[in-house]
Scaffold this active site. Structure first.
Site, PDB file in Angstrom:
ATOM      1  NE  ARG A   1      -4.323  -0.696  -0.266  1.00  0.00           N
ATOM      2  CZ  ARG A   1      -4.454  -1.595  -1.252  1.00  0.00           C
ATOM      3  NH1 ARG A   1      -3.435  -1.924  -2.009  1.00  0.00           N
ATOM      4  NH2 ARG A   1      -5.609  -2.171  -1.505  1.00  0.00           N
TER       5      ARG A   1
ATOM      6  CD  GLU B   1      -1.876   3.825  -5.742  1.00  0.00           C
ATOM      7  OE1 GLU B   1      -2.931   3.296  -6.143  1.00  0.00           O
ATOM      8  OE2 GLU B   1      -0.989   3.199  -5.150  1.00  0.00           O
TER       9      GLU B   1
ATOM     10  CG  HIS C   1      -2.296  -0.221  -7.139  1.00  0.00           C
ATOM     11  ND1 HIS C   1      -2.757   0.503  -6.077  1.00  0.00           N
ATOM     12  CD2 HIS C   1      -2.467  -1.515  -6.789  1.00  0.00           C
ATOM     13  CE1 HIS C   1      -3.209  -0.308  -5.129  1.00  0.00           C
ATOM     14  NE2 HIS C   1      -3.031  -1.561  -5.550  1.00  0.00           N
TER      15      HIS C   1
HETATM   16  C1  MLT Z   1      -6.013  -5.148  -3.641  1.00  0.00           C
HETATM   17  O1  MLT Z   1      -6.168  -4.509  -2.602  1.00  0.00           O
HETATM   18  O2  MLT Z   1      -6.684  -6.147  -3.886  1.00  0.00           O
HETATM   19  C2  MLT Z   1      -4.985  -4.725  -4.625  1.00  0.00           C
HETATM   20  O3  MLT Z   1      -4.221  -3.680  -4.190  1.00  0.00           O
HETATM   21  C3  MLT Z   1      -5.488  -4.511  -5.999  1.00  0.00           C
HETATM   22  C4  MLT Z   1      -6.519  -3.478  -6.225  1.00  0.00           C
HETATM   23  O4  MLT Z   1      -6.570  -2.432  -5.592  1.00  0.00           O
HETATM   24  O5  MLT Z   1      -7.362  -3.724  -7.083  1.00  0.00           O
END
Ligand code: MLT
Length: 315
Positions: free
Chosen positions: A231, A260, A278
């Site tokens: 994160r 982001e 990401h």
């Molecule tokens: C998650 O929390 O599953 C990943 O960081 C991927 C996303 O945000 O889609």
């Protein structure tokens, strides 16, 4: 039962809603928060990823909503206490994208060690660089994990397959559980001071925000490398810039950022910094998995009350 899909979801998930008797699904992934607020009271279930903000304001309008399902792991965009107060169950899908994220971590580790992004960029620019792009082996190097949950465990397994030594810190795991997967338990400071590479696999919490800051980055070994596919905000980006720019750290790879998209932050100017947008959970396989999981979980909850992967207590 009516379900709204407000962030993109793989077709396998939408088909599950469509094929369940008694269910209707609407897919509206371009709504503004205000537009969403105007229609949310029509729905019993809401399927989201990371864009939709499930905050107090939205929950106040969601008078029929019973469940919010996140196709993925992170719930930064959901106000869980507010959902609990509104008697809305919140669930995520903690397993569907773990392999994909672990693989991305290993890809970052390799790309960083062998200068793959820079080699690609220079070659595409017509330059045949060899001397400046000499890499390093990961064989026999120490990988330090901060966080040894579902993803950290998979990263450990893959790193050991690549013949790395793996040590790890996780205050929420028993020492025996860490040893059972072949990782040497360590304190946070031992991870900082003994690792050639550190990879972060924790959620973002009050404790982990800015965990990697000027002080802790300088506790890391000279020339060590840092990877964060967990994160944004766990690594302080300004402090990382200084640690990389003055040569204390050998390199860093970030898949996640405090904001982001991050825009043109100073890290982008450094050759020993690599990044991705990401993409940790972005494979076809993982997106199908989390879509299938979230749809099944929402259907189960609304039809039988079965509570899979619910993160908030029932009120
Ligand atoms: C998650 O929390 O599953 C990943 O960081 C991927 C996303 O945000 O889609």
């Amino acid at each position: 039962m009516k379900v709204l899909v407000s962030d993109p979801l793989s077709d396998v998930g939408i088909e599950i809603f469509r094929n369940t008797p008694g269910f209707e699904v609407d897919v509206k992934t371009d709504l503004s928060q205000d537009e969403l607020g105007q229609i949310i009271n029509n729905y019993d279930g809401l399927s989201i990823r990371s864009k939709t903000q499930v905050d107090q304001k939205l929950l106040a309008k969601a008078t029929n909503l019973k469940v919010v399902g996140r196709a993925g792991i992170g719930l930064d965009n959901v106000d869980i206490p507010a959902a609990t107060a509104a008697r809305v169950a919140v669930m995520n899908t903690p397993f569907g994208n773990t392999i994909t994220t672990a693989e991305h971590t290993i890809a970052m580790l390799m790309a960083l060690s062998r200068n793959i992004p820079k080699a690609t960029a220079t070659l595409k620019d017509g330059k045949w660089e060899k001397k400046h792009l000499r890499g390093r082996e990961i064989y026999n190097k120490t990988l330090g994990l901060v966080g040894i949950g579902n993803i950290g465990t998979l990263v450990a397994d893959r790193a050991m397959g690549l013949k790395m030594k793996v040590i790890g810190y996780d205050p929420y795991q028993a020492v025996e559980a860490i040893e059972d997967i072949g990782v040497k338990p360590a304190t946070f400071d031992q991870v900082l001071t003994q690792s050639d590479y550190i990879s972060i696999h924790t959620p973002k919490t009050k404790e982990t925000t800015n965990l990697f800051n000027k002080e802790t980055l300088y506790r890391m070994k000279q020339g060590a490398m840092l990877i964060n596919c967990a994160r944004g905000g766990i690594v302080n980006e300004d402090d990382l810039y200084y640690a990389l720019n003055n040569g204390h750290l050998g390199g860093a790879a970030l898949d996640v950022f405090a904001t982001e998209p991050p825009g043109k932050i100073s890290l982008m100017d450094l050759d020993n910094f690599i990044c991705s947008s990401h993409l940790g959970a972005s494979t076809h396989e993982a997106q199908d998995n989390v879509a299938r999981d979230v749809a099944n979980q929402i259907v189960d909850y609304l039809t039988t009350g079965q509570a899979n992967n619910i993160v908030n207590p029932k009120k």
